[in-house]
Design a protein around this motif. Structure first.
Motif, PDB file in Angstrom:
ATOM      1  N   ALA A  90       1.519 -10.296  -3.579  1.00 43.30           N
ATOM      2  CA  ALA A  90       2.198  -8.955  -3.479  1.00 43.30           C
ATOM      3  C   ALA A  90       3.256  -8.920  -4.182  1.00 43.30           C
ATOM      4  O   ALA A  90       3.334  -7.601  -5.260  1.00 43.30           O
ATOM      5  N   LEU A  91       4.251  -9.594  -4.309  1.00 48.33           N
ATOM      6  CA  LEU A  91       5.441  -9.505  -5.233  1.00 48.33           C
ATOM      7  C   LEU A  91       5.164 -10.110  -6.689  1.00 48.33           C
ATOM      8  O   LEU A  91       5.952  -9.677  -7.512  1.00 48.33           O
ATOM      9  N   GLY A  92       4.177 -11.125  -6.740  1.00 48.07           N
ATOM     10  CA  GLY A  92       3.958 -11.502  -8.122  1.00 48.07           C
ATOM     11  C   GLY A  92       2.913 -10.888  -8.732  1.00 48.07           C
ATOM     12  O   GLY A  92       2.588 -11.184 -10.141  1.00 48.07           O
ATOM     13  N   GLY A  93       1.882 -10.153  -8.074  1.00 46.85           N
ATOM     14  CA  GLY A  93       0.806  -9.434  -8.545  1.00 46.85           C
ATOM     15  C   GLY A  93       0.857  -7.861  -8.450  1.00 46.85           C
ATOM     16  O   GLY A  93       1.005  -7.093  -9.367  1.00 46.85           O
ATOM     17  N   PHE A  94       0.748  -7.477  -7.237  1.00 50.49           N
ATOM     18  CA  PHE A  94       0.272  -6.124  -6.928  1.00 50.49           C
ATOM     19  C   PHE A  94       1.403  -5.191  -7.136  1.00 50.49           C
ATOM     20  O   PHE A  94       1.354  -4.301  -8.016  1.00 50.49           O
ATOM     21  N   VAL A 100     -12.112   7.882 -11.286  1.00 53.52           N
ATOM     22  CA  VAL A 100     -11.562   6.965 -12.295  1.00 53.52           C
ATOM     23  C   VAL A 100     -11.124   5.520 -11.559  1.00 53.52           C
ATOM     24  O   VAL A 100     -11.142   4.316 -12.014  1.00 53.52           O
ATOM     25  N   ALA A 101     -10.879   5.809 -10.348  1.00 53.13           N
ATOM     26  CA  ALA A 101     -10.555   4.546  -9.188  1.00 53.13           C
ATOM     27  C   ALA A 101     -12.164   4.094  -8.592  1.00 53.13           C
ATOM     28  O   ALA A 101     -12.004   2.665  -8.433  1.00 53.13           O
ATOM     29  N   PHE A 136       0.721  -1.191   0.024  1.00 55.57           N
ATOM     30  CA  PHE A 136      -0.017   0.092   0.021  1.00 55.57           C
ATOM     31  C   PHE A 136       0.880   1.295   0.023  1.00 55.57           C
ATOM     32  O   PHE A 136       0.336   2.315  -0.692  1.00 55.57           O
ATOM     33  N   LEU A 137       2.101   1.146   0.492  1.00 55.66           N
ATOM     34  CA  LEU A 137       2.936   2.266   0.500  1.00 55.66           C
ATOM     35  C   LEU A 137       3.414   2.525  -0.926  1.00 55.66           C
ATOM     36  O   LEU A 137       3.537   3.653  -1.311  1.00 55.66           O
ATOM     37  N   SER A 138       3.911   1.449  -1.496  1.00 52.80           N
ATOM     38  CA  SER A 138       4.351   1.530  -2.963  1.00 52.80           C
ATOM     39  C   SER A 138       3.228   2.162  -3.877  1.00 52.80           C
ATOM     40  O   SER A 138       3.261   2.960  -4.601  1.00 52.80           O
ATOM     41  N   ALA A 139       1.947   1.676  -3.645  1.00 54.75           N
ATOM     42  CA  ALA A 139       0.656   2.042  -4.477  1.00 54.75           C
ATOM     43  C   ALA A 139       0.383   3.548  -4.214  1.00 54.75           C
ATOM     44  O   ALA A 139       0.495   4.568  -5.137  1.00 54.75           O
ATOM     45  N   THR A 140       0.662   4.194  -2.950  1.00 48.17           N
ATOM     46  CA  THR A 140       0.714   5.670  -2.853  1.00 48.17           C
ATOM     47  C   THR A 140       1.941   6.422  -3.487  1.00 48.17           C
ATOM     48  O   THR A 140       1.702   7.461  -4.013  1.00 48.17           O
ATOM     49  N   GLY A 149      -4.897   2.429 -13.385  1.00 50.60           N
ATOM     50  CA  GLY A 149      -3.862   1.278 -13.498  1.00 50.60           C
ATOM     51  C   GLY A 149      -3.565   0.641 -12.178  1.00 50.60           C
ATOM     52  O   GLY A 149      -2.981  -0.587 -11.830  1.00 50.60           O
ATOM     53  N   ILE A 150      -3.533   1.689 -11.113  1.00 50.33           N
ATOM     54  CA  ILE A 150      -3.004   1.311  -9.697  1.00 50.33           C
ATOM     55  C   ILE A 150      -4.078   0.444  -9.149  1.00 50.33           C
ATOM     56  O   ILE A 150      -3.741  -0.503  -8.320  1.00 50.33           O
ATOM     57  N   TRP A 151      -5.243   0.914  -9.355  1.00 54.41           N
ATOM     58  CA  TRP A 151      -6.403   0.190  -8.592  1.00 54.41           C
ATOM     59  C   TRP A 151      -6.618  -1.268  -9.429  1.00 54.41           C
ATOM     60  O   TRP A 151      -7.221  -2.040  -8.938  1.00 54.41           O
ATOM     61  N   ALA A 152      -6.362  -1.388 -10.793  1.00 55.94           N
ATOM     62  CA  ALA A 152      -6.350  -2.406 -11.343  1.00 55.94           C
ATOM     63  C   ALA A 152      -5.323  -3.380 -10.692  1.00 55.94           C
ATOM     64  O   ALA A 152      -5.486  -4.875 -10.670  1.00 55.94           O
ATOM     65  N   GLY A 153      -4.082  -3.001 -10.104  1.00 55.59           N
ATOM     66  CA  GLY A 153      -3.225  -3.711  -9.621  1.00 55.59           C
ATOM     67  C   GLY A 153      -3.677  -4.215  -7.980  1.00 55.59           C
ATOM     68  O   GLY A 153      -3.561  -5.461  -7.667  1.00 55.59           O
ATOM     69  N   LEU A 154      -4.535  -3.289  -7.612  1.00 58.38           N
ATOM     70  CA  LEU A 154      -5.125  -3.636  -6.260  1.00 58.38           C
ATOM     71  C   LEU A 154      -5.927  -4.937  -6.597  1.00 58.38           C
ATOM     72  O   LEU A 154      -6.053  -5.955  -5.697  1.00 58.38           O
ATOM     73  N   THR A 155      -6.819  -4.866  -7.431  1.00 53.00           N
ATOM     74  CA  THR A 155      -7.956  -5.781  -7.783  1.00 53.00           C
ATOM     75  C   THR A 155      -7.241  -7.114  -8.129  1.00 53.00           C
ATOM     76  O   THR A 155      -7.705  -8.058  -7.688  1.00 53.00           O
TER      77      THR A 155
END
Length: 443
Positions: free
Chosen positions: A391-395, A352-353, A252-256, A411-417
């Motif tokens: 986390a390492l393989g997807g997010f 967008v999100a 989540f820190l990386s996403a921010t 794109g960020i929220w697609a990664g979270l999904t």
């Protein structure tokens, strides 16, 4: 006990009413601390920007301490529930005794560490010496004195949930927080303590709460002697939950960080959607806590079939709650972002999100419920490994790819999904395999 009677007992344990009886008080307990923080913020906010900034810095450190408490509580619930389900209430409470020793030791270490290093930590977080760093250090040194009580309360929540007592945790957490909410403005303003008054009110609430849970242990009339072997077992469980939590925090820190690279409007909208996601997760976590207690008890009683049936029912309830949230969030798309920002660019980015946020609710509802099932079963190593792989393989690859390709907040929220979908698939496979359903008083 005949098979018919056993099945009837399992059905009663898995009833929605029984699940709700555990989940709703847990929800109040979960919400008490965030609501108090809002009151604290509102009171301190009127002192000016420096005290408010100092509270934000010091509060971040104490939030991490509270997170350690959550790790202790979750680990204790499953172990106590297994003992309780096997018919050995004294052993279930004994798990609480050892968890409380562990919590007290960590709390004292945190309190001492902040007296010695609170100033340096505040300067590091602020980025320089100055008014904010000095005020944050003062607040932190006082507030850290409440860490032993805070962590004792977390351990107490764990063992009491394990024996399916939801009334006492509700009283032991809610009453001190209400007292502190009344005390905070009095100490800050009429008493003239300013920012320090906020910290003193925190310490009062946490110490009283921890003392109430400790008194509950003593009333159980079990041995209070530390047992290093049990504490080591609990440390292993807590270690796995802690590593899992670190993987979440890093993601989540990386996403921010990625959202910030798309501009102020994007990171502002991301913060709105993410905090709302955390709020819905908090509500759904109450169902996971009920799952921890009920699944642990069923497996402790040797009822693997009942535990599997209960897991399926809890997963369905989680999905249903998620659908309800999705409907509410979709209906509020044009209104809710404006509660948090009047900036039209931020609201535009929030839209967008928003579709991803809505779509995540039913998936997340099932995932959080199954997390609770596996924690209750003591299958935390699987959860740890799953979270790291997802986390390492997807997010993380997905969100940095979104940055590289300029995909923006979508794109960020697609990664979270993707992160949540990967976890859902792996949890459903684990649920179907039945490998998590290991019976007995200990795993």
């Amino acid at each position: 006990m005949s098979q018919t009677v056993a099945n009837a007992a399992a059905s009663r344990a898995a009833s929605p009413r029984r699940i709700a009886a555990l989940a709703l008080p847990a929800l109040v307990v979960l919400a008490a601390e965030p609501l108090y923080v809002l009151v604290d913020t509102a009171v301190v906010g009127h002192l000016g920007r420096v005290p408010l900034a100092a509270l934000a810095v010091g509060g971040t450190v104490m939030t991490l301490t509270a997170w350690l408490g959550t790790v202790v509580a979750y680990g204790t619930t499953g172990r106590s529930a297994r003992r309780f389900g096997s018919g050995d209430r004294a052993a279930a409470v004994a798990e609480g005794v050892q968890a409380s020793w562990l919590a007290l030791a960590v709390g004292v270490l945190v309190a001492l560490a902040m007296q010695v290093g609170g100033g340096a930590l505040a300067r590091t977080l602020v980025g320089s010496a100055g008014e904010v760093a000095g005020a944050a250090a003062q607040w932190l040194r006082i507030a850290a004195l409440g860490a032993p009580g805070l962590l004792l309360a977390a351990a107490g929540n764990g063992w009491l949930r394990g024996i399916q007592d939801t009334r006492r945790p509700l009283l032991f957490v809610l009453a001190p927080n209400l007292l502190s909410a009344l005390l905070c403005p009095l100490l800050v303003y009429p008493a003239g303590l300013g920012l320090a008054g906020s910290a003193v009110a925190n310490v009062a609430a946490q110490t009283i709460s921890g003392g109430l849970f400790a008194a509950a242990l003593m009333r159980e009339r079990v041995s209070l002697r530390p047992r290093p072997r049990l504490i080591r077992q609990q440390l292993v469980l807590s270690r796995d939950l802690l590593i899992r939590g670190v993987a979440f925090q890093a993601s989540f820190l990386s996403a921010t960080a990625v959202a910030a690279r798309f501009g102020a409007a994007a990171v502002g909208a991301h913060q709105i959607a993410l905090q709302l996601w955390f709020f819905t997760a908090l509500v759904l976590d109450a169902l996971a806590i009920a799952a921890q207690a009920l699944i642990g008890a069923a497996l402790g009683a040797g009822d693997a079939a009942g535990a599997r049936a209960l897991a399926r029912r809890i997963a369905l309830l989680g999905g249903a709650c998620g659908v309800a949230f999705a409907v509410l969030i979709a209906a509020g798309a044009g209104v809710v972002p404006s509660w948090f920002s009047s900036d039209p660019q931020v609201r535009e980015q929030a839209m967008v999100a928003w579709p991803w946020f809505v779509a995540l609710q039913p998936i997340g509802g099932v995932v959080f419920a199954l997390d609770g099932v596996l924690i209750g079963a003591g299958d935390v190593r699987y959860l740890r490994n799953l979270t790291i792989v997802a986390a390492l393989g997807g997010f993380l690859p997905a969100i940095w790819l979104a940055y590289g390709l300029g995909l923006g907040l979508g794109g960020i929220w697609a990664g979270l999904t993707l992160f949540v979908v990967l976890r859902l698939a792996a949890l459903l496979l684990r649920l179907r395999s039945g490998g998590w359903a290991v019976v007995g008083a200990v795993r």
